[in-house]
Design a protein around this motif. Structure first.
Motif, PDB file in Angstrom:
ATOM      1  N   GLY A 127       0.903  -1.286  -0.080  1.00 49.20           N
ATOM      2  CA  GLY A 127      -0.202   0.123   0.062  1.00 49.20           C
ATOM      3  C   GLY A 127       0.949   1.392   0.186  1.00 49.20           C
ATOM      4  N   ALA A 128       2.372   1.009   0.278  1.00 52.32           N
ATOM      5  CA  ALA A 128       3.047   2.299   0.107  1.00 52.32           C
ATOM      6  C   ALA A 128       2.971   2.960  -1.325  1.00 52.32           C
ATOM      7  CB  ALA A 128       4.468   2.069   0.593  1.00 52.32           C
ATOM      8  N   LYS A 129       3.615   4.193  -1.390  1.00 52.71           N
ATOM      9  CA  LYS A 129       3.380   4.980  -2.688  1.00 52.71           C
ATOM     10  C   LYS A 129       4.892   5.624  -3.002  1.00 52.71           C
ATOM     11  CE  LYS A 129      -1.518   6.225  -2.185  1.00 52.71           C
ATOM     12  NZ  LYS A 129      -2.397   7.388  -2.081  1.00 52.71           N
ATOM     13  N   LEU A 130       5.069   5.607  -3.951  1.00 54.47           N
ATOM     14  CA  LEU A 130       6.507   6.398  -4.621  1.00 54.47           C
ATOM     15  C   LEU A 130       6.024   7.413  -5.618  1.00 54.47           C
ATOM     16  CD1 LEU A 130       9.626   6.656  -3.919  1.00 54.47           C
ATOM     17  CD2 LEU A 130      10.008   5.141  -5.756  1.00 54.47           C
TER      18      LEU A 130
ATOM     19  N   PHE B  60       8.449   9.212  -0.712  1.00 62.05           N
ATOM     20  CA  PHE B  60       7.921   7.846  -0.325  1.00 62.05           C
ATOM     21  C   PHE B  60       6.708   8.068   0.609  1.00 62.05           C
ATOM     22  CE2 PHE B  60       7.529   4.527   2.754  1.00 62.05           C
ATOM     23  CZ  PHE B  60       7.660   3.405   2.099  1.00 62.05           C
ATOM     24  N   GLU B  61       5.649   7.460   0.584  1.00 59.95           N
ATOM     25  CA  GLU B  61       4.537   7.655   1.349  1.00 59.95           C
ATOM     26  C   GLU B  61       3.890   6.237   1.715  1.00 59.95           C
ATOM     27  OE1 GLU B  61       0.058   9.613   1.245  1.00 59.95           O
ATOM     28  OE2 GLU B  61       1.339  10.258  -0.219  1.00 59.95           O
ATOM     29  N   ASN B  62       3.558   6.174   3.089  1.00 61.06           N
ATOM     30  CA  ASN B  62       3.162   4.879   3.852  1.00 61.06           C
ATOM     31  C   ASN B  62       2.137   5.647   4.542  1.00 61.06           C
ATOM     32  OD1 ASN B  62       2.076   2.408   4.170  1.00 61.06           O
ATOM     33  ND2 ASN B  62       4.101   1.549   4.949  1.00 61.06           N
ATOM     34  N   LYS B  63       2.425   5.323   5.693  1.00 61.94           N
ATOM     35  CA  LYS B  63       1.745   6.054   7.122  1.00 61.94           C
ATOM     36  C   LYS B  63       2.234   7.764   7.158  1.00 61.94           C
ATOM     37  CE  LYS B  63       1.300   1.769   9.637  1.00 61.94           C
ATOM     38  NZ  LYS B  63       1.496   0.922  10.769  1.00 61.94           N
TER      39      LYS B  63
END
Length: 220
Positions: A49-52, A65-68
Motif C-alpha cells: 500500500g506504500a507509494k512512490l 515515499f508515502e506510507n503512514k
C-alpha cells in the motif's frame, strides 16, 4: 437563440478541455514538456500500500515515499523530472522484503552506482552497497553481486527475491593484485560472463596471473 446558446456552451467546453490538456499535470506550467522528455509524476504503488511519486514546482523536483507518513527521498534544484533522475537515487524494483534503488554518481557511464535497499514500510535505508564494493546486478535475474567490504575477501551473491546470501572466499590482497595486474579502472572490470542456474552462479574472473578463471558460487 437556443441553438446559438448551445453552440457557445459547446465552444467554451471544448476550449476548456483543450486548455487542460495542454497544461502539465504536475505543478509548474511555465515550462512545456517535450515529447522526448515528459514529466513523470505518476505514482508507483507497492504491494503493502506504500507509494512512490515525483512532485515539482517552478523551483525544484522531489521524490516522495508515502506510507503512514511522507518521506522525501531525493530533491533537485531542477524543474525537470528527467534531469533529476539522471543522477542520484533511482528506483529499480520492488522485492518481498525491500525496495531496490541505485544511486548514480554521474550521468551516463562509466562509474558503478551504489546499491541501496530501502524499507517498504518506513522508506528508511536498510543497507547500502558502496560502488567500490559493487560488482554486478541484474533486476531481471533478481540478484546483486558485491564484496562485503574493501578487504575484497568475501564476494556475496544476494538473491533479492529470497533475501538469501551466498559467498565465495578470496585470499587476502588477491583481488587488489588482480586490479593492478590487469590494469582495470573499476573493480567490476575483473568480472564477466555471469550465468545464473538453479544450483549455482558462474562467472569469469581475471586473476593476478593474467589469466581468466571460471568461478562459481554454490547455492547450498
Amino acid at each position: 437563440m437556443t441553438k446559438k446558446f448551445a453552440l457557445i456552451v459547446s465552444l467554451i467546453f471544448l476550449i476548456t478541455l483543450n486548455t487542460l490538456a495542454q497544461e502539465p499535470s504536475c505543478g509548474c506550467n511555465k515550462k512545456k514538456a517535450t515529447r522526448e522528455n515528459k514529466y513523470k509524476c505518476d505514482t508507483t504503488l507497492f504491494s503493502n500500500g506504500a507509494k512512490l511519486y515525483w512532485q515539482r514546482n517552478c523551483d525544484s523536483t522531489w521524490l516522495t515515499f508515502e506510507n503512514k507518513e511522507k518521506l522525501i527521498l531525493k530533491s533537485c534544484e531542477k524543474i525537470d523530472v528527467y534531469e533529476c533522475q539522471r543522477t542520484g537515487l533511482d528506483f529499480l524494483k520492488e522485492y518481498p522484503n525491500y525496495l531496490l534503488f541505485q544511486y548514480k554518481w554521474i550521468s551516463g557511464c562509466c562509474t558503478p552506482p551504489d546499491i541501496i535497499l530501502i524499507d517498504k514500510e518506513t522508506g528508511n535505508e536498510i543497507k547500502r552497497i558502496n560502488n567500490d564494493q559493487f560488482v554486478w546486478g541484474d533486476v531481471h535475474e533478481n540478484y546483486v553481486l558485491f564484496f562485503s567490504d574493501t578487504t575484497y575477501t568475501h564476494l556475496i551473491y544476494l538473491n533479492n527475491e529470497t533475501d538469501k546470501a551466498y559467498d565465495l572466499h578470496f585470499d587476502n590482497k588477491q583481488v587488489k593484485k588482480s586490479v593492478i595486474k590487469n590494469n582495470v579502472l573499476q573493480l567490476n572490470d575483473l568480472f564477466n560472463n555471469f550465468i545464473v542456474s538453479r544450483n549455482n552462479f558462474k562467472f569469469d574472473y581475471k586473476t593476478s596471473e593474467g589469466v581468466v578463471k571460471n568461478l562459481k558460487i554454490e547455492f547450498n
